[in-house]
Design a protein around this motif. Structure first.
Motif, PDB file in Angstrom:
ATOM      1  N   MET A  16       1.421  -1.316  -0.068  1.00  0.00           N
ATOM      2  CA  MET A  16      -0.284  -0.217  -0.335  1.00  0.00           C
ATOM      3  C   MET A  16       0.786   1.384  -0.118  1.00  0.00           C
ATOM      4  O   MET A  16       0.212   2.025  -0.456  1.00  0.00           O
ATOM      5  N   ASN A  17       2.366   1.063   0.228  1.00  0.00           N
ATOM      6  CA  ASN A  17       2.762   2.016   0.122  1.00  0.00           C
ATOM      7  C   ASN A  17       2.437   3.102   1.293  1.00  0.00           C
ATOM      8  O   ASN A  17       2.829   4.344   0.819  1.00  0.00           O
ATOM      9  N   ASP A  18       2.287   2.530   2.442  1.00  0.00           N
ATOM     10  CA  ASP A  18       1.955   3.224   3.491  1.00  0.00           C
ATOM     11  C   ASP A  18       2.874   3.723   4.164  1.00  0.00           C
ATOM     12  O   ASP A  18       2.922   2.322   5.366  1.00  0.00           O
ATOM     13  N   GLY A  19       3.916   4.501   4.627  1.00  0.00           N
ATOM     14  CA  GLY A  19       4.851   4.963   5.039  1.00  0.00           C
ATOM     15  C   GLY A  19       6.202   4.093   4.484  1.00  0.00           C
ATOM     16  O   GLY A  19       6.519   3.663   3.164  1.00  0.00           O
ATOM     17  N   PRO A  20       6.986   5.165   4.847  1.00  0.00           N
ATOM     18  CA  PRO A  20       8.154   4.646   4.742  1.00  0.00           C
ATOM     19  C   PRO A  20       9.280   3.519   5.014  1.00  0.00           C
ATOM     20  O   PRO A  20       9.514   3.270   6.469  1.00  0.00           O
ATOM     21  N   PRO A  21       8.547   2.631   4.354  1.00  0.00           N
ATOM     22  CA  PRO A  21      10.107   0.628   5.302  1.00  0.00           C
ATOM     23  C   PRO A  21      11.237   1.478   5.300  1.00  0.00           C
ATOM     24  O   PRO A  21      11.152   1.267   3.788  1.00  0.00           O
ATOM     25  N   ALA A  22      11.782   0.183   6.044  1.00  0.00           N
ATOM     26  CA  ALA A  22      12.918   0.264   5.258  1.00  0.00           C
ATOM     27  C   ALA A  22      13.246  -1.412   4.985  1.00  0.00           C
ATOM     28  O   ALA A  22      12.939  -2.477   5.153  1.00  0.00           O
ATOM     29  N   GLY A  28      19.760  -2.818   3.456  1.00  0.00           N
ATOM     30  CA  GLY A  28      19.237  -3.040   4.361  1.00  0.00           C
ATOM     31  C   GLY A  28      18.763  -4.613   4.993  1.00  0.00           C
ATOM     32  O   GLY A  28      17.282  -5.006   5.496  1.00  0.00           O
ATOM     33  N   SER A  29      19.216  -5.321   4.318  1.00  0.00           N
ATOM     34  CA  SER A  29      19.355  -6.271   4.796  1.00  0.00           C
ATOM     35  C   SER A  29      20.358  -7.383   5.775  1.00  0.00           C
ATOM     36  O   SER A  29      21.306  -7.263   5.704  1.00  0.00           O
ATOM     37  N   PHE A  30      20.087  -7.983   7.133  1.00  0.00           N
ATOM     38  CA  PHE A  30      20.342  -8.163   7.459  1.00  0.00           C
ATOM     39  C   PHE A  30      20.035 -10.037   8.185  1.00  0.00           C
ATOM     40  O   PHE A  30      18.556 -10.519   8.119  1.00  0.00           O
ATOM     41  N   ILE A  31      21.282 -11.348   8.438  1.00  0.00           N
ATOM     42  CA  ILE A  31      21.071 -12.526   8.855  1.00  0.00           C
ATOM     43  C   ILE A  31      21.569 -12.225  10.311  1.00  0.00           C
ATOM     44  O   ILE A  31      22.366 -12.110  10.350  1.00  0.00           O
TER      45      ILE A  31
END
Length: 128
Positions: A16-22, A28-31
């Motif tokens: 929904m493009n609801d807010g600026p998600p990271a 921006g990805s981590f295990i």
């Protein structure tokens, strides 16, 4: 691998493009890996280990997507994550953020004589 509630909500917000998600992108990805064998619950927002847990950034070129399969890959060097690996998860922040998914699985005990490369594939399916 089941999604967490936070992962589910992240996907809904992104659609929904609801807010600026990271986003779960290369920067921006981590295990994360930890030493807790606490059973998975969709309500969990972090690894369950009290202290032996660590998140590592993606290797160059990751994450990747091929159709509905997302592939994440991180390297834990000789000085990192030296404990029994009983759980792991995928995150969009090095310390907080959204835990997309978590898996309870005994992978062995990592020592300072080893570097471990972990690859996680998440298949996004429809239906039940």
């Amino acid at each position: 691998m089941p999604l967490t509630n936070a992962g589910r909500n992240f996907i809904a917000a992104a659609i929904m493009n609801d807010g600026p998600p990271a986003f779960f992108d290369g920067a921006g990805s981590f295990i994360g890996a930890g030493d807790s064998s606490t059973a998975f619950a969709a309500s969990q927002t972090d690894l369950q280990a009290a202290s032996n847990k660590l998140r590592r950034a993606m290797e160059a070129g990751y994450p990747q997507r091929t159709n509905n399969v997302l592939t994440f890959q991180s390297l834990f060097g000789t000085s990192e994550g030296n404990f029994a690996w009983e759980e792991w998860g995928v995150f969009n922040d090095p310390t907080a953020g959204v835990m997309l998914s978590r898996k309870v699985e005994s992978l062995g005990t990592k020592t300072s004589a080893q570097s471990w490369l972990i690859t996680v594939d998440i298949t996004v399916n429809i239906g039940s």
